[in-house]
Write a protein that holds these residues in place. Structure first.
Motif, short mmCIF file in Angstrom:
data_model
loop_
_atom_site.label_atom_id
_atom_site.label_comp_id
_atom_site.label_asym_id
_atom_site.label_seq_id
_atom_site.Cartn_x
_atom_site.Cartn_y
_atom_site.Cartn_z
N VAL A 64 0.84 -1.20 0.00
CA VAL A 64 0.00 0.00 0.00
C VAL A 64 0.87 1.25 0.00
N LEU A 65 1.88 1.27 0.85
CA LEU A 65 2.77 2.43 0.95
C LEU A 65 3.57 2.64 -0.32
N ALA A 66 3.97 1.57 -0.98
CA ALA A 66 4.71 1.67 -2.23
C ALA A 66 3.81 2.18 -3.36
N GLU A 67 2.55 1.75 -3.36
CA GLU A 67 1.61 2.17 -4.42
C GLU A 67 1.41 3.67 -4.45
N VAL A 68 1.45 4.32 -3.29
CA VAL A 68 1.27 5.78 -3.26
C VAL A 68 2.60 6.52 -3.28
N GLY A 69 3.69 5.78 -3.25
CA GLY A 69 5.01 6.39 -3.37
C GLY A 69 5.69 6.79 -2.08
N PHE A 70 5.11 6.44 -0.93
CA PHE A 70 5.77 6.77 0.34
C PHE A 70 7.01 5.92 0.57
N VAL A 71 6.99 4.71 0.03
CA VAL A 71 8.07 3.75 0.23
C VAL A 71 8.60 3.33 -1.14
N LEU A 72 9.91 3.21 -1.24
CA LEU A 72 10.55 2.73 -2.45
C LEU A 72 11.14 1.35 -2.20
N VAL A 73 11.12 0.50 -3.22
CA VAL A 73 11.60 -0.87 -3.10
C VAL A 73 12.86 -1.03 -3.95
N GLU A 74 13.89 -1.62 -3.34
CA GLU A 74 15.12 -1.94 -4.06
C GLU A 74 15.25 -3.46 -4.05
#
Length: 111
Positions: A64-74
């Motif tokens: 959820v947080l990645a979908e709105v851009g608060f969290v980035l995944v490496e």
């Protein structure tokens, strides 16, 4: 009604609503604060240990947080590391000010 008062345009309102909705959960707030304070990418296992919630729940919240851009995944090999998106941290207070009709602070000078 004040003649100069107008609502936000629909697209901006929808984007801000998605941000606020993403933060409308205590565990997601914990994850955001953890990642913002850690200032380094973290594995899901580390996040699970810190927030004391199951792995599948943490993974769902991270999505959820990645979908709105608060969290980035490496992605590093088979591992996924999560970090806070500094751009969102900087613009979120401005979004809240805009929604509430408060004067928007001047942007910070470039670093």
């Amino acid at each position: 009604m004040n003649e100069g008062a107008r609502p936000l345009d629909r697209a901006t309102a929808a984007e801000y609503a998605s941000w606020f909705k993403a933060l409308a959960d205590a565990t997601r707030i914990q994850i955001v604060t953890l990642l913002a304070r850690a200032q380094t990418p973290m594995a899901v296992k580390e996040i699970v240990e810190a927030v004391e919630v199951g792995q599948s729940t943490v993974s769902a919240h991270l999505k959820v947080l990645a979908e709105v851009g608060f969290v980035l995944v490496e992605h590093r090999g088979t591992a996924s590391l999560y970090r806070i998106n500094e751009a969102c941290v900087e613009c979120f207070p401005t979004a809240a000010d805009i929604v509430m009709g408060r004067p928007v602070p001047d942007p910070a000078p470039p670093r």
